[in-house]
Design a protein around this motif. Structure first.
Motif, PDB file in Angstrom:
ATOM      1  N   PHE A 676       0.810  -1.209   0.000  1.00  0.00           N
ATOM      2  CA  PHE A 676       0.000   0.000   0.000  1.00  0.00           C
ATOM      3  C   PHE A 676       0.850   1.268   0.000  1.00  0.00           C
ATOM      4  O   PHE A 676       0.535   2.248  -0.664  1.00  0.00           O
ATOM      5  N   PHE A 677       1.932   1.268   0.785  1.00  0.00           N
ATOM      6  CA  PHE A 677       2.794   2.455   0.825  1.00  0.00           C
ATOM      7  C   PHE A 677       4.205   2.050   1.222  1.00  0.00           C
ATOM      8  O   PHE A 677       4.447   0.983   1.805  1.00  0.00           O
ATOM      9  N   ILE A 678       5.137   2.923   0.872  1.00  0.00           N
ATOM     10  CA  ILE A 678       6.515   2.832   1.335  1.00  0.00           C
ATOM     11  C   ILE A 678       6.857   4.178   1.963  1.00  0.00           C
ATOM     12  O   ILE A 678       6.605   5.226   1.372  1.00  0.00           O
ATOM     13  N   SER A 688      13.069  16.049  27.828  1.00  0.00           N
ATOM     14  CA  SER A 688      13.368  15.550  29.172  1.00  0.00           C
ATOM     15  C   SER A 688      12.890  14.111  29.322  1.00  0.00           C
ATOM     16  O   SER A 688      11.855  13.733  28.773  1.00  0.00           O
ATOM     17  N   TYR A 689      13.660  13.318  30.055  1.00  0.00           N
ATOM     18  CA  TYR A 689      13.183  11.989  30.417  1.00  0.00           C
ATOM     19  C   TYR A 689      13.132  11.807  31.932  1.00  0.00           C
ATOM     20  O   TYR A 689      12.641  10.806  32.438  1.00  0.00           O
ATOM     21  N   ALA A 690      13.666  12.816  32.648  1.00  0.00           N
ATOM     22  CA  ALA A 690      13.587  12.861  34.105  1.00  0.00           C
ATOM     23  C   ALA A 690      13.862  14.301  34.521  1.00  0.00           C
ATOM     24  O   ALA A 690      14.105  15.177  33.684  1.00  0.00           O
ATOM     25  N   GLU A 691      13.832  14.543  35.805  1.00  0.00           N
ATOM     26  CA  GLU A 691      14.054  15.888  36.298  1.00  0.00           C
ATOM     27  C   GLU A 691      15.465  16.346  35.941  1.00  0.00           C
ATOM     28  O   GLU A 691      16.467  15.723  36.353  1.00  0.00           O
ATOM     29  N   ASN A 692      15.557  17.422  35.110  1.00  0.00           N
ATOM     30  CA  ASN A 692      16.829  18.011  34.691  1.00  0.00           C
ATOM     31  C   ASN A 692      17.724  17.045  33.917  1.00  0.00           C
ATOM     32  O   ASN A 692      18.944  17.223  33.867  1.00  0.00           O
ATOM     33  N   LEU A 693      17.113  16.029  33.319  1.00  0.00           N
ATOM     34  CA  LEU A 693      17.851  15.080  32.492  1.00  0.00           C
ATOM     35  C   LEU A 693      17.204  15.018  31.119  1.00  0.00           C
ATOM     36  O   LEU A 693      15.973  14.974  31.003  1.00  0.00           O
ATOM     37  N   PHE A 694      18.034  14.958  30.076  1.00  0.00           N
ATOM     38  CA  PHE A 694      17.507  15.036  28.717  1.00  0.00           C
ATOM     39  C   PHE A 694      18.035  13.870  27.891  1.00  0.00           C
ATOM     40  O   PHE A 694      19.098  13.289  28.169  1.00  0.00           O
ATOM     41  N   VAL A 695      17.273  13.572  26.858  1.00  0.00           N
ATOM     42  CA  VAL A 695      17.667  12.521  25.934  1.00  0.00           C
ATOM     43  C   VAL A 695      17.581  13.060  24.519  1.00  0.00           C
ATOM     44  O   VAL A 695      16.653  13.793  24.172  1.00  0.00           O
ATOM     45  N   ARG A 696      18.600  12.721  23.720  1.00  0.00           N
ATOM     46  CA  ARG A 696      18.627  13.079  22.302  1.00  0.00           C
ATOM     47  C   ARG A 696      18.412  11.795  21.505  1.00  0.00           C
ATOM     48  O   ARG A 696      19.110  10.795  21.740  1.00  0.00           O
ATOM     49  N   LYS A 697      17.465  11.844  20.578  1.00  0.00           N
ATOM     50  CA  LYS A 697      17.078  10.644  19.831  1.00  0.00           C
ATOM     51  C   LYS A 697      17.163  10.926  18.335  1.00  0.00           C
ATOM     52  O   LYS A 697      16.691  11.956  17.859  1.00  0.00           O
ATOM     53  N   LEU A 698      17.765   9.991  17.600  1.00  0.00           N
ATOM     54  CA  LEU A 698      17.820  10.058  16.153  1.00  0.00           C
ATOM     55  C   LEU A 698      17.330   8.726  15.605  1.00  0.00           C
ATOM     56  O   LEU A 698      17.786   7.669  16.052  1.00  0.00           O
ATOM     57  N   ASN A 699      16.417   8.786  14.626  1.00  0.00           N
ATOM     58  CA  ASN A 699      15.732   7.557  14.221  1.00  0.00           C
ATOM     59  C   ASN A 699      15.490   7.514  12.718  1.00  0.00           C
ATOM     60  O   ASN A 699      14.469   7.996  12.237  1.00  0.00           O
ATOM     61  N   PRO A 700      16.403   6.955  11.925  1.00  0.00           N
ATOM     62  CA  PRO A 700      16.094   6.674  10.519  1.00  0.00           C
ATOM     63  C   PRO A 700      15.169   5.460  10.430  1.00  0.00           C
ATOM     64  O   PRO A 700      15.367   4.466  11.140  1.00  0.00           O
ATOM     65  N   THR A 701      14.160   5.538   9.539  1.00  0.00           N
ATOM     66  CA  THR A 701      13.112   4.514   9.479  1.00  0.00           C
ATOM     67  C   THR A 701      12.766   4.175   8.036  1.00  0.00           C
ATOM     68  O   THR A 701      12.744   5.056   7.166  1.00  0.00           O
ATOM     69  N   LEU A 702      12.481   2.904   7.812  1.00  0.00           N
ATOM     70  CA  LEU A 702      11.946   2.433   6.538  1.00  0.00           C
ATOM     71  C   LEU A 702      10.750   1.552   6.854  1.00  0.00           C
ATOM     72  O   LEU A 702      10.863   0.595   7.630  1.00  0.00           O
ATOM     73  N   SER A 703       9.582   1.887   6.286  1.00  0.00           N
ATOM     74  CA  SER A 703       8.353   1.145   6.583  1.00  0.00           C
ATOM     75  C   SER A 703       7.645   0.740   5.303  1.00  0.00           C
ATOM     76  O   SER A 703       7.654   1.487   4.308  1.00  0.00           O
ATOM     77  N   PHE A 704       7.030  -0.430   5.359  1.00  0.00           N
ATOM     78  CA  PHE A 704       6.207  -0.925   4.267  1.00  0.00           C
ATOM     79  C   PHE A 704       4.820  -1.236   4.832  1.00  0.00           C
ATOM     80  O   PHE A 704       4.707  -1.921   5.859  1.00  0.00           O
ATOM     81  N   GLY A 705       3.784  -0.738   4.174  1.00  0.00           N
ATOM     82  CA  GLY A 705       2.417  -0.999   4.601  1.00  0.00           C
ATOM     83  C   GLY A 705       1.684  -1.830   3.567  1.00  0.00           C
ATOM     84  O   GLY A 705       1.836  -1.610   2.358  1.00  0.00           O
ATOM     85  N   PHE A 706       0.878  -2.783   4.019  1.00  0.00           N
ATOM     86  CA  PHE A 706       0.153  -3.679   3.135  1.00  0.00           C
ATOM     87  C   PHE A 706      -1.321  -3.701   3.513  1.00  0.00           C
ATOM     88  O   PHE A 706      -1.680  -3.657   4.696  1.00  0.00           O
ATOM     89  N   ARG A 707      -2.182  -3.763   2.500  1.00  0.00           N
ATOM     90  CA  ARG A 707      -3.613  -3.979   2.712  1.00  0.00           C
ATOM     91  C   ARG A 707      -4.182  -4.598   1.443  1.00  0.00           C
ATOM     92  O   ARG A 707      -3.558  -4.552   0.373  1.00  0.00           O
ATOM     93  N   ASP A 708      -5.381  -5.157   1.539  1.00  0.00           N
ATOM     94  CA  ASP A 708      -6.008  -5.813   0.392  1.00  0.00           C
ATOM     95  C   ASP A 708      -6.313  -4.772  -0.678  1.00  0.00           C
ATOM     96  O   ASP A 708      -7.071  -3.835  -0.451  1.00  0.00           O
ATOM     97  N   LYS A 709      -5.723  -4.933  -1.862  1.00  0.00           N
ATOM     98  CA  LYS A 709      -5.888  -3.938  -2.921  1.00  0.00           C
ATOM     99  C   LYS A 709      -7.318  -3.879  -3.444  1.00  0.00           C
ATOM    100  O   LYS A 709      -7.719  -2.880  -4.062  1.00  0.00           O
ATOM    101  N   ASN A 710      -8.104  -4.935  -3.208  1.00  0.00           N
ATOM    102  CA  ASN A 710      -9.474  -4.987  -3.733  1.00  0.00           C
ATOM    103  C   ASN A 710     -10.536  -4.677  -2.690  1.00  0.00           C
ATOM    104  O   ASN A 710     -11.697  -4.491  -3.040  1.00  0.00           O
ATOM    105  N   ASP A 711     -10.173  -4.667  -1.432  1.00  0.00           N
ATOM    106  CA  ASP A 711     -11.165  -4.493  -0.366  1.00  0.00           C
ATOM    107  C   ASP A 711     -10.651  -3.500   0.660  1.00  0.00           C
ATOM    108  O   ASP A 711     -10.071  -3.874   1.682  1.00  0.00           O
ATOM    109  N   PHE A 712     -10.900  -2.225   0.391  1.00  0.00           N
ATOM    110  CA  PHE A 712     -10.467  -1.188   1.317  1.00  0.00           C
ATOM    111  C   PHE A 712     -11.327  -1.148   2.583  1.00  0.00           C
ATOM    112  O   PHE A 712     -10.934  -0.525   3.572  1.00  0.00           O
ATOM    113  N   ARG A 713     -12.486  -1.769   2.558  1.00  0.00           N
ATOM    114  CA  ARG A 713     -13.309  -1.791   3.770  1.00  0.00           C
ATOM    115  C   ARG A 713     -12.752  -2.784   4.790  1.00  0.00           C
ATOM    116  O   ARG A 713     -13.113  -2.717   5.969  1.00  0.00           O
TER     117      ARG A 713
END
Length: 953
Positions: A676-678, A688-713
């Motif tokens: 369905f999509f890429i 912040s993840y706690a009091e006066n504490l911080f987190v830096r996050k980096l996230n490269p992502t690749l996703s594939f989505g699938f659904r019935d091409k004939n039945d969107f319901r």
């Protein structure tokens, strides 16, 4: 000679008269007929009906069985197609309704020539009757059935038709009617689509009601007789389809007489005077009379229910005190839309379940024409378009009729559009109610513009006149239109109607001389649809021409004249997927660069600018940052784009620190495949993840989505997510051990299968993670079932194991959690993720072990397996129970369990858990019980919006 001539003439006249009489008699005999005697019982909310039904076999086949539509019985159980439809759209009102609110039919007798006939309801469609005739129905002959039955009228809260709270009765599909046979049977079940396909018939109805009820019908009123406390009303009509009937205790309908028919309506006039309402009604009716054949019946009934079931989306969304459109404009469009709908339903006899696009397309086409005729300067935002601040938006410059392009394009851009020729009951709700209607209407506008010379409108009028109240099809219209034009319009019926092919052209390159222009046009979708080419001098149109047969690319040479700009689809008549590459300046390369345009708040895409939007943000994400104030800088418009970026610098009022997040990603829709999509992109955040504490996050992502091409319901989805997550945390001796590296990365692959419905939910995933110090795999399986008794049962199984784990045995940051995951991937919406006490430590995220009590061991660094069970006891109250086995290094596996009471206010969004008994004993009698209570609470607007979206998509 004279005498003989006179005799011959007299003989011919008499013979002609006799033949004419025979034809007339034959015509009467071959008219389907329904005779009804109905008595309303207001105490039991029932109609007692005595009915005679005569139906002719107009085919060359001999019939031994016939089918009847009994849509009043579609409300009988929770397993009917109507009930299933409600469940598919997450509409709980029917499933949880009281039995007395439902409707059904009880047939006491069904005879043919005074002899009982065998009949049965279809097992999968109990609102359809199969009748075995006592003798075969030969071609050209008819059957006559006599029925006695009782209709229990349903509550109107399901479909707006039925018994109201004030004991008025709004009725549609309330009596039994024959199904059409035209070589095959065309019976179908009620799915709240208002699309019953039946042959026209002469209807004679005698209705007995209490004397305080007023009867309104589109049939002709013959007489009324008052007898003691009853009123007997007789109606009749020829060539009628299913008859709506309104029984009210007060006068709600008004009549407006015109030269051709009487308009009967109870539409809300929204503050208009009676004179204004009459004048506007007359204008609408004159417009219909001028553009369509004469309406064949004496009355056209336009009910407020019809409009509320199919409103003009946009006009109905804002409260009255801030609506941007004048009262007269709103009333005219409401009346026009509903009148056109009823006009076509009552005169054009095509199968609406299979060819609804024709009815919808004509309705929207003439609505567009009405606004162009009487309100050409009305804007999409109405009076708001002239307000300071708003008038700078691109949306404020768009015409009112642009909404039809936007409605369809919303589904096209999200890859949820469906072919116009698809059966109506196979369409997503948004497509059935909005997008497909709009695509059909603007498609007719596109076709009309391409053919030109009023050919389209003249053909429509001829088609409607020739086929009025005759069974026909869209194929007949196609044949007639092709006969009236020399242009090739196969593209419209083959590709625009019967496929999901999008329209997307661009001007690839231009070469210019002093007196000519050679340009190459590219068709990015490889279809055979035409495109209009405009030559402009500044903003003035010099010429317009249609370019055809551009399968991939086409090079043409045209006179230059005074043109300094070439634009495809300049008037936006064509519903084109992307307008951003439709123009070329003849002034030089520099002038083709789109300037940047900065806008406050999200806007509709302006193809001539690179738009940047600034969105003020006020959010509460966690207790450490507190209220976050900032701005979101992004390029996302109201319609989805392929390439998107978003940056959100924010200031945390609690942490007194600049935080924020950003993302850049690309969508690829894949059409007509189960893929369905890429999606691929990069996100990052600092918070912040706690009091006066911080987190830096980096996230490269690749996703594939699938659904019935004939039945969107179908709600079956598959996703494959591949992520690489990098984290950099501020180190603290409280939350991170001294020998632990606060910075880490995780490679994660997850495959998810989900099928979420109101009655049954099935969902499972397999998750694999690997990092420097650990590798693990997990499996989660969840089902939920809603029984007919309204009891709900839920089952969840989770199993997880480490493939390797080099972390210290007392370090549980990456361990499986029994009741409160550490969320080292920072994916859960914790309000206070690092809290070990207080209200925020009691927030429950139903993941991993899924326990509600805080037991020991609370983590597993080797393997874990748990089962979570739940069942309803009364309304929102449910019992839950959890069992599991937790295994840690150098320790024996431990069996754990808990149980308690669950208050399910909004499934998966707002729930409260009260522990009762567990490994700790009777928790309910232990000290500080209030600290043991757990809750699920969602504040994410996108998650809450999903409650609405699932009904439409």
């Amino acid at each position: 000679m004279i005498k003989n001539g006179l005799l011959t003439a007299m003989f011919c006249c008499v013979t002609g008269i006799l033949f004419a009489q025979n034809d007339s008699i034959s015509g009467i005999e071959k008219t389907n007929k329904i005779e009804l005697k109905a008595v309303l019982d207001t105490e039991k909310h029932q109609l007692k009906i005595n009915q005679t039904l005569t139906y002719f076999n107009t085919t060359t086949d001999t019939l031994y069985t016939v089918f009847l539509n009994d849509w009043a019985h579609s409300y009988a159980t929770k397993n009917t197609p109507l009930a299933t439809r409600f469940a598919e759209e997450f509409n709980t009102i029917f499933h949880f309704a009281k039995n007395e609110d439902r409707g059904y039919t009880v047939i006491t007798s069904l005879t043919q020539e005074d002899s009982p006939v065998v009949f049965a309801r279809l097992s999968e469609q109990i609102d359809v009757l199969k009748v075995t005739l006592n003798k075969p129905l030969l071609p050209g002959s008819s059957y006559t059935l006599k029925l006695n039955y009782i209709v229990q009228l349903p509550n109107d809260k399901f479909t707006k038709y039925g018994r109201t709270a004030d004991n008025n009765y709004n009725l549609r599909y309330w009596y039994i009617v024959p199904a059409i046979y035209n070589g095959s049977w065309k019976y179908q079940s009620n799915k709240d689509l208002d699309d019953l396909f039946i042959p026209p018939a002469t209807i004679e109805m005698e209705l007995t009601t209490p004397k305080n009820y007023i009867s309104t019908s589109e049939l002709n009123l013959l007489e009324q007789a008052h007898k003691s406390d009853k009123i007997i009303t007789r109606f009749s009509g020829e060539n009628r389809k299913n008859t709506r009937l309104f029984l009210n205790k007060s006068f709600t309908f008004k009549e407006v007489k015109t030269d051709t028919f009487t308009l009967v309506t109870d539409l809300d006039a929204e503050g208009l005077t009676t004179i204004e309402e009459t004048v506007l009604s007359d204008r609408v009716i004159r417009f219909i009379n001028q553009n369509l054949p004469v309406y064949p019946h004496e009355k056209l009934l336009v009910a407020d229910i019809d409009y509320k079931k199919n409103p003009i989306y946009g006009l109905n969304l804002l409260p009255g005190f801030i609506r941007p459109f004048a009262d007269n404009f709103q009333y005219e469009l409401k009346l026009l839309k509903t009148a056109l709908q009823n006009y076509f339903e009552n005169t054009l006899l095509i199968n609406p379940r299979e060819e609804q696009w024709m009815l919808d397309g004509l309705q929207v086409y003439y609505m567009i024409k009405y606004v162009e005729t009487f309100y050409p300067n009305t804007k999409l935002l109405g009076s708001l378009a002239s307000i300071w601040g708003i008038r700078s938006f691109h949306a404020s410059s768009l015409d009112f009729n642009t909404q039809y392009q936007l409605g369809y394009m919303h589904m096209a851009r999200t890859n949820r559009d469906q072919p116009l020729s698809m059966q109506k009951d196979s369409l997503l709700k948004f497509n059935a109610n909005i997008a497909n209607k709009y695509k059909a209407g603007i498609g007719f506008k596109y076709l009309d513009d391409f053919i030109n010379e009023n050919t389209f409108e003249n053909t429509v009028k001829s088609f409607l006149a020739q086929n009025q109240l005759k069974e026909t099809s869209t194929q007949t219209f196609e044949t007639l239109l092709k006969a009236n034009t020399d242009k090739n319009i196969d593209w419209f019926f083959k590709e625009y109607i019967h496929s999901r092919k999008k329209i997307d052209f661009r001007i690839k390159k231009v070469r210019k001389t002093h007196d000519s222009i050679t340009l190459t046009l590219q068709n990015k979708r490889h279809n055979n649809m035409p495109v209009s080419l405009f030559k402009l001098f500044n903003d003035s149109v010099i010429s317009k021409q249609w370019i055809e047969n551009i399968k991939t690319e086409k090079t043409i040479t045209i006179p230059r004249e005074e043109a300094n700009k070439l634009v495809l689809n300049y008037d936006n008549t064509i519903p084109e997927y992307n307008l951003r590459d439709n123009w070329k300046s003849l002034k030089g390369f520099f002038f083709n660069n789109k300037p940047f345009q900065f806008r406050l708040f999200k806007d509709i895409e302006d193809p001539y600018y690179n738009q940047v939007f600034l969105m003020p943000l006020v959010e509460f994400r966690n207790i450490y940052d507190g209220l976050s104030l900032g701005t979101r800088i992004h390029n996302k418009t109201l319609l989805r784009k392929k390439f998107n970026y978003s940056f959100s610098p924010q200031y945390g009022t609690q942490s007194n620190t600049l935080t924020g997040s950003g993302s850049i990603y690309q969508w690829h829709n894949v059409e007509d495949r189960n893929l369905f999509f890429i999606y691929y992109g990069m996100t990052g955040s600092y918070q912040s993840y706690a009091e006066n504490l911080f987190v830096r996050k980096l996230n490269p992502t690749l996703s594939f989505g699938f659904r019935d091409k004939n039945d969107f319901r179908s709600n079956i989805y598959h996703t494959l997510d591949i992520k690489y997550l990098l984290f950099n945390r501020d180190k603290s001796p409280v939350f991170i051990q001294e020998n632990d590296e606060p910075n880490y990365s995780v490679f994660n692959i997850r495959y998810t299968h989900s099928d979420e419905n109101l009655i049954d939910l099935k969902k499972w995933f397999v998750d694999f993670q690997t990092s420097k110090t650990f590798g693990k795999i997990a499996f989660n399986y969840q089902i939920r079932h809603l029984y007919e008794s309204n009891r709900q049962f839920s089952f969840r199984f989770f199993a997880g194991a480490f493939l390797y784990n080099t972390n210290p045995s007392d370090f549980n940051y990456f361990s499986f959690a029994l009741d409160r995951p550490t969320d080292y991937l920072f994916e859960y919406a914790y309000l206070g993720r690092s809290e070990s006490a207080g209200i925020f430590s009691q927030q429950l995220i139903l993941a991993e072990g899924g326990f509600k009590s805080k037991l020991q061991p609370g983590y597993a660094n080797q393997w874990i397996t748990t089962v979570n069970l739940g069942t309803s006891i009364w309304r929102y109250f449910q019992l839950y129970g959890d069992i599991g086995v937790v295994k840690n290094k150098n320790q024996e596996a431990k069996f754990v369990y808990d149980s308690g009471l669950r208050l399910n206010l909004v499934q998966d969004y707002f729930e409260v858990y009260f522990p009762v008994y567990s490994n700790l004993g009777w928790e309910i009698g232990q000290p500080n019980y209030d600290q043991k209570i757990r809750f699920i609470f969602t504040v994410d607007p996108q998650a809450l919006l999903g409650l609405f979206r699932r009904k439409w998509y």
